[in-house]
Scaffold this motif. Sequence first.
Motif, PDB file in Angstrom:
ATOM      1  N   ASP A  24      -4.175   1.709   7.761  1.00  0.00           N
ATOM      2  CA  ASP A  24      -3.293   2.291   6.748  1.00  0.00           C
ATOM      3  C   ASP A  24      -3.991   3.385   5.959  1.00  0.00           C
ATOM      4  O   ASP A  24      -3.333   4.190   5.303  1.00  0.00           O
ATOM      5  CB  ASP A  24      -2.784   1.202   5.804  1.00  0.00           C
ATOM      6  CG  ASP A  24      -1.528   1.624   5.059  1.00  0.00           C
ATOM      7  OD1 ASP A  24      -0.589   2.103   5.732  1.00  0.00           O
ATOM      8  OD2 ASP A  24      -1.484   1.486   3.828  1.00  0.00           O
TER       9      ASP A  24
ATOM     10  N   THR B 252       6.461 -11.332  -4.172  1.00  0.00           N
ATOM     11  CA  THR B 252       6.865  -9.930  -4.220  1.00  0.00           C
ATOM     12  C   THR B 252       8.205  -9.750  -3.511  1.00  0.00           C
ATOM     13  O   THR B 252       8.367 -10.183  -2.373  1.00  0.00           O
ATOM     14  CB  THR B 252       5.811  -9.037  -3.539  1.00  0.00           C
ATOM     15  OG1 THR B 252       4.548  -9.237  -4.176  1.00  0.00           O
ATOM     16  CG2 THR B 252       6.193  -7.565  -3.634  1.00  0.00           C
TER      17      THR B 252
ATOM     18  N   THR C  87      10.080   0.810   3.335  1.00  0.00           N
ATOM     19  CA  THR C  87      10.455   0.802   1.917  1.00  0.00           C
ATOM     20  C   THR C  87      11.148  -0.491   1.512  1.00  0.00           C
ATOM     21  O   THR C  87      11.202  -0.816   0.327  1.00  0.00           O
ATOM     22  CB  THR C  87      11.378   1.997   1.593  1.00  0.00           C
ATOM     23  OG1 THR C  87      12.592   1.876   2.356  1.00  0.00           O
ATOM     24  CG2 THR C  87      10.709   3.313   1.916  1.00  0.00           C
TER      25      THR C  87
ATOM     26  N   GLN D 276       4.760  -4.723  -0.178  1.00  0.00           N
ATOM     27  CA  GLN D 276       3.625  -3.880   0.173  1.00  0.00           C
ATOM     28  C   GLN D 276       2.381  -4.304  -0.595  1.00  0.00           C
ATOM     29  O   GLN D 276       2.450  -4.628  -1.785  1.00  0.00           O
ATOM     30  CB  GLN D 276       3.941  -2.405  -0.091  1.00  0.00           C
ATOM     31  CG  GLN D 276       5.185  -1.946   0.638  1.00  0.00           C
ATOM     32  CD  GLN D 276       5.247  -0.444   0.813  1.00  0.00           C
ATOM     33  OE1 GLN D 276       4.287   0.275   0.562  1.00  0.00           O
ATOM     34  NE2 GLN D 276       6.397   0.040   1.265  1.00  0.00           N
ATOM     35  N   ARG D 277       1.271  -4.297   0.113  1.00  0.00           N
ATOM     36  CA  ARG D 277      -0.018  -4.640  -0.488  1.00  0.00           C
ATOM     37  C   ARG D 277      -0.749  -3.354  -0.863  1.00  0.00           C
ATOM     38  O   ARG D 277      -1.121  -2.554   0.002  1.00  0.00           O
ATOM     39  CB  ARG D 277      -0.868  -5.454   0.491  1.00  0.00           C
ATOM     40  CG  ARG D 277      -2.266  -5.770  -0.007  1.00  0.00           C
ATOM     41  CD  ARG D 277      -2.233  -6.662  -1.244  1.00  0.00           C
ATOM     42  NE  ARG D 277      -3.577  -6.950  -1.721  1.00  0.00           N
ATOM     43  CZ  ARG D 277      -3.865  -7.736  -2.756  1.00  0.00           C
ATOM     44  NH1 ARG D 277      -2.884  -8.306  -3.409  1.00  0.00           N
ATOM     45  NH2 ARG D 277      -5.093  -7.949  -3.123  1.00  0.00           N
ATOM     46  N   ARG D 278      -0.928  -3.130  -2.161  1.00  0.00           N
ATOM     47  CA  ARG D 278      -1.622  -1.930  -2.607  1.00  0.00           C
ATOM     48  C   ARG D 278      -3.118  -2.034  -2.321  1.00  0.00           C
ATOM     49  O   ARG D 278      -3.708  -3.101  -2.441  1.00  0.00           O
ATOM     50  CB  ARG D 278      -1.392  -1.709  -4.103  1.00  0.00           C
ATOM     51  CG  ARG D 278       0.072  -1.474  -4.456  1.00  0.00           C
ATOM     52  CD  ARG D 278       0.228  -1.117  -5.929  1.00  0.00           C
ATOM     53  NE  ARG D 278       1.628  -0.947  -6.278  1.00  0.00           N
ATOM     54  CZ  ARG D 278       2.313   0.164  -6.065  1.00  0.00           C
ATOM     55  NH1 ARG D 278       1.711   1.207  -5.498  1.00  0.00           N
ATOM     56  NH2 ARG D 278       3.585   0.251  -6.399  1.00  0.00           N
ATOM     57  N   HIS D 279      -3.700  -0.916  -1.962  1.00  0.00           N
ATOM     58  CA  HIS D 279      -5.146  -0.863  -1.716  1.00  0.00           C
ATOM     59  C   HIS D 279      -5.624   0.532  -2.047  1.00  0.00           C
ATOM     60  O   HIS D 279      -4.827   1.413  -2.402  1.00  0.00           O
ATOM     61  CB  HIS D 279      -5.463  -1.243  -0.263  1.00  0.00           C
ATOM     62  CG  HIS D 279      -4.786  -0.378   0.751  1.00  0.00           C
ATOM     63  ND1 HIS D 279      -5.370   0.748   1.295  1.00  0.00           N
ATOM     64  CD2 HIS D 279      -3.548  -0.456   1.325  1.00  0.00           C
ATOM     65  CE1 HIS D 279      -4.541   1.312   2.161  1.00  0.00           C
ATOM     66  NE2 HIS D 279      -3.424   0.601   2.193  1.00  0.00           N
TER      67      HIS D 279
ATOM     68  N   GLY E  61      -3.806   3.388  -0.269  1.00  0.00           N
ATOM     69  CA  GLY E  61      -2.356   3.515  -0.287  1.00  0.00           C
ATOM     70  C   GLY E  61      -1.666   2.180  -0.491  1.00  0.00           C
ATOM     71  O   GLY E  61      -2.064   1.377  -1.331  1.00  0.00           O
ATOM     72  N   SER E  62      -0.656   1.907   0.337  1.00  0.00           N
ATOM     73  CA  SER E  62       0.138   0.688   0.191  1.00  0.00           C
ATOM     74  C   SER E  62       0.613   0.243   1.571  1.00  0.00           C
ATOM     75  O   SER E  62       1.337   0.966   2.252  1.00  0.00           O
ATOM     76  CB  SER E  62       1.330   0.973  -0.734  1.00  0.00           C
ATOM     77  OG  SER E  62       2.002  -0.208  -1.072  1.00  0.00           O
TER      78      SER E  62
END
Length: 357
Positions: free
Chosen positions: A144, A171, A192, A196-199, A202-203
């Motif tokens: 990602d 979530t 969308t 989503q896992r934020r890092h 990005g996401s």
Amino acid sequence: MTGERPLVVAADETVLDEILRVAAVAGCELDRAPDLTAARGHWARAPLVVLDEEAARLPPVLPRRGGILLVCKGNPGPRTWESAFRGGVERVISLPDEETELAGAFADVVETPAEEAGLVLGVVGGRGGAGASVFAAALALAADREPGGALLADCDPLGGGLDLLLGLEKTPGARWSEVRLSGRVSVASLATALPQRRHRGGSLPVLACGPEGEGPAVESLSAVLSAGRRSGRTVVCDLPRALSDPAAEAVAVADLVVLVAPVEFRACMAAKQVLRPLSALTARLGVVACGRSRSGVAADQTVGLLGPPLLASMEPERGLAATIERGEFPTKPAGPLAKAASAVLAFARREARAAAR
């Protein structure tokens, strides 16, 4: 995506509803007009024009152009073909039998095919507790951070849910039980709708089985894999050791399937049993060794019993279990898990590019 939206000219409410439904699945917004005269302002600029039979039978009042589809209910009759020829229609699409073709036309407007196709990667454990789900998540996070992005797909209904592993169980977002797809879909539109896992890069969208454990249908998973490949996105599949029909579909089309095997003789014997059905579906296999050998035998010697090449070897990562328990995944960016994921991703990309030459 183009700046303009497809134009739909349809008077038949039943056909219009079907067109709108297919466009929604593809994530494609539309401009609508009740007749050809009202369509004049959008006619030349629209990337695609979709007509129903009533609109196509009217005398031509607008200039000829390419990219016109005529949608009809059931098999087209002589009058439909006559109208199509007179109006410069590029293709006649019969619903419901050719719904996939209509979805594909909308998907091509939303997402033009990427210059470089995306990867499909599978991850499976050589035995229970090998850490395959953790490695699949690390691999998806590594992908990602690269151009094109990634999507993590949970294909193991008995795995407890990848959303739980990544701290996303609360979530909002769709799980497999709410995703019913077929044919051509927009992976960007799907992403969308997912948790989503934020890092740092990005996401990462995650398509999990959810608490009830309902996994993907074959048609839905196939649509997601095809959409990811077409859009240039890497789709990482966390696979069960006992292959279901959807998991077998993922293995058959994957660019690489990674077997995560602890460096233990008994674990390798278990992994050989997991490899047998995999090998019947694909030759694109590799092994990631994890842990330390209690006997002091090197990882390449132990996993060498399995056959597929050793792609990476992971030492135990200190504090990994506690970090995951706190919901702090991803873990150390320079730790053994992240390094092994980067090595596997680089290998998969090299192999895919070589195969494309």
